[in-house]
Design a protein around this motif. Sequence first.
Motif, short mmCIF file in Angstrom:
data_model
loop_
_atom_site.label_atom_id
_atom_site.label_comp_id
_atom_site.label_asym_id
_atom_site.label_seq_id
_atom_site.Cartn_x
_atom_site.Cartn_y
_atom_site.Cartn_z
N SER A 127 17.56 101.57 54.68
CA SER A 127 18.74 102.07 55.29
C SER A 127 19.42 103.19 54.33
O SER A 127 18.94 103.31 53.24
N GLU A 128 20.07 104.01 54.89
CA GLU A 128 20.88 105.14 54.53
C GLU A 128 22.11 104.52 54.13
O GLU A 128 23.15 104.07 55.06
N GLU A 129 22.51 104.30 52.88
CA GLU A 129 23.84 103.41 52.50
C GLU A 129 24.98 104.39 52.44
O GLU A 129 25.04 105.23 51.60
N PHE A 130 25.92 103.97 53.08
CA PHE A 130 27.39 104.64 52.89
C PHE A 130 27.97 103.66 52.00
O PHE A 130 28.53 102.68 52.13
N LEU A 131 28.38 104.42 50.81
CA LEU A 131 28.98 103.60 49.84
C LEU A 131 30.22 104.02 49.27
O LEU A 131 30.72 105.22 49.33
N ARG A 132 30.91 103.06 48.69
CA ARG A 132 32.63 103.31 48.25
C ARG A 132 32.02 103.33 46.78
O ARG A 132 31.73 102.28 46.31
N VAL A 133 32.19 104.34 46.26
CA VAL A 133 31.77 104.70 44.84
C VAL A 133 33.18 104.53 43.93
O VAL A 133 33.77 105.66 43.60
N LYS A 134 32.91 103.57 43.16
CA LYS A 134 34.19 103.46 42.09
C LYS A 134 33.79 103.46 40.68
O LYS A 134 32.56 103.59 40.64
N GLU A 135 34.49 103.95 39.91
CA GLU A 135 34.12 104.19 38.41
C GLU A 135 33.25 103.00 37.88
O GLU A 135 33.81 101.84 37.97
N GLY A 136 31.93 103.07 37.52
CA GLY A 136 31.28 102.00 37.01
C GLY A 136 30.32 101.29 38.10
O GLY A 136 29.44 100.57 37.84
N SER A 137 30.26 101.93 39.21
CA SER A 137 29.47 101.24 40.21
C SER A 137 27.97 101.54 40.05
O SER A 137 27.72 102.47 39.46
N ASN A 138 27.26 100.42 40.31
CA ASN A 138 25.71 100.51 40.08
C ASN A 138 25.15 100.18 41.64
O ASN A 138 25.44 98.86 42.01
N ALA A 139 24.41 101.08 42.38
CA ALA A 139 24.27 100.58 43.57
C ALA A 139 22.73 100.25 43.64
O ALA A 139 22.04 99.87 44.50
N GLY A 140 22.00 100.24 42.32
CA GLY A 140 20.73 99.38 42.23
C GLY A 140 19.31 100.20 42.58
O GLY A 140 18.44 99.59 42.05
N TRP A 141 19.52 101.39 42.55
CA TRP A 141 18.22 102.19 42.53
C TRP A 141 17.75 102.37 41.24
O TRP A 141 18.52 102.38 40.30
#
Length: 589
Positions: free
Chosen positions: A284-298
């Motif tokens: 999937s193309e991920e629509f992310l809410r990016v907070k400081e310190g976020s880690n999306a897993g790639w």
Amino acid sequence: MKCFSNCSRRFLSLAWPVLPCALVLGVSIAFIQNGPLPALPKGDPDNGGLFLPGNFEAVVVADSIGSARHLAVNKNGDIYVKLRRVGPKGGSVALRDTDNDGKADIIQNFGDYEDPGNYGTAMRIYKDYLYYSTAGVVFRNKLTPGQLIPEGKPEVILTDDYKNKVHGSEHIAKPITFDNEGHMYVPFGAPGDVCQIKNRVPGLAGQDPCPQLEEHGGVWQFDAEKPGQLQKDGKRYATGIRSIVAMDWNKADNTLYALQHGRDNLVRTWPALYSAWQSAVLPSEEFLRVKEGSNAGWPYYYYDHMQGKKLLNPEYGGDGKKAGKGAEFEQPIIGFPGHWAPNDLFFYQGDQFPARYKNGAFIAFHGSTIRAPYPQAGYFVCFVPFKNGAPSGPWEVFADGFAQRDTIINTADAKARPMGIAMGPDGSLYITESVKGKIWRIMYKGGRSKFGKSQLAAMEERKNRTNIKTPDEVKDNLEKKILAAGGKSYNLYCGACHQGDGKGDGNRFPPLAGSEWVTGDKKKLIEVMLHGLNGTITVKGVEYNGVMPAHNFLKDEEIAQILTYIRMSFGNKSTAVGVTEVKRVRNMQ
């Protein structure tokens, strides 16, 4: 009084504030910029080829300005567009509409800077400065009121000193956005697909831990106004995000949002684990809410919107089912189907559109390149309604028709690919496309309070088109059509030598059936087709010494079809060759 009335009518009809009559009267530029906005121009009869919700209209502002990326619209209506490449006249374009007919009548190239790559992307306005980027540098120029082209040499704000070092140079586009506290956000994309020691090698495990995450695969925060910064001067704000081109700061909840481009071609690298259909629609193309310190897993995980969870990548032991520790990473607020290529994001702050659009997200899906043998998908602009930092309803088709055809077999078939989104001072939405460089201005002309389901019904139906719907695994497989076209061209250009059954003539011309030249490296095979081959070669243990003529007179699509045909015929069971792959090899020469 008559003079003032005439002057008033004149400056209210213009989109720029250089007015001699107004100056005579002492009307300030500031007043003209902040005063009443001119009436909306007429839309084109066909909306510039676009399909839009009811009561929306579109006018083509300009056409064929060059491969357009992101854009920005100044408070006086001037438009600035970043081109993908820097040409003899510069890497940016400025446009002005002097008579408010919606069409730019002044179009000027500018941009005195170097760009050795072809990933120029960003164009944003921040505190009366024009910020824009090449693959490796973020520049800015001061905008002067009333003046279209910024004066002076561009100021270097940020240089990517890691761009071409060590890891390679994939995913190096530099979109930018700004928060409310003086920070600029810039992604540093992953230099490869999934952090392998040798990039994109089928069956090769990924590195764990991934060393690329030190300087890549995330978003960095910088001082928006400090010149001469390097990556080390910024702060790694978020990580585990492979590639970002679409990014915006949402002022409604004071948060960064971005869309991740998912990894490529699962079936090519792991054919025992994934089918061609899975490879077309995932990850999937991920629509992310990016907070400081976020880690999306790639690179360890990817998102599967059909299963609704993050799964372990096959390079790290996954098989399309194992979730591992995927739930511990940042989850997308929406998982869009794979390879749609989200290339810009804009949170609408205007008041021209119906109230339901306020604070919602517009996303430009540039369109896929690697969905074969299924139709390519994307090529439209989506809208996501928002409330309190989260989608308040399902995503919608807002603008479609860019490609000018339904079934897109090859990316090159698309006449236009939506790329950039920006808002004008009156709330109009501007969209660029990257094939030739067309710009649309989209306006709402109906009653804002009466907008509802009836105006959206036709757009909901467009979700059934092949560039948007999830393809049927059997009915939408285009392999037969591609192979039929490839077979016809093969018989015309290749069959006389290699024979109709692909077994060669047993003397001068080698077999294609079971040939390592055919089923192996696609780049090498494309080069042979384009440039021919002379001298002794070995095929299946037998030496041949004939002459293979160059076929560079064929179109990229024809070469892709022929090579796909021979890789999938005569007992060969290799993957298809795409038009984009042929184009890339041809352009390398």
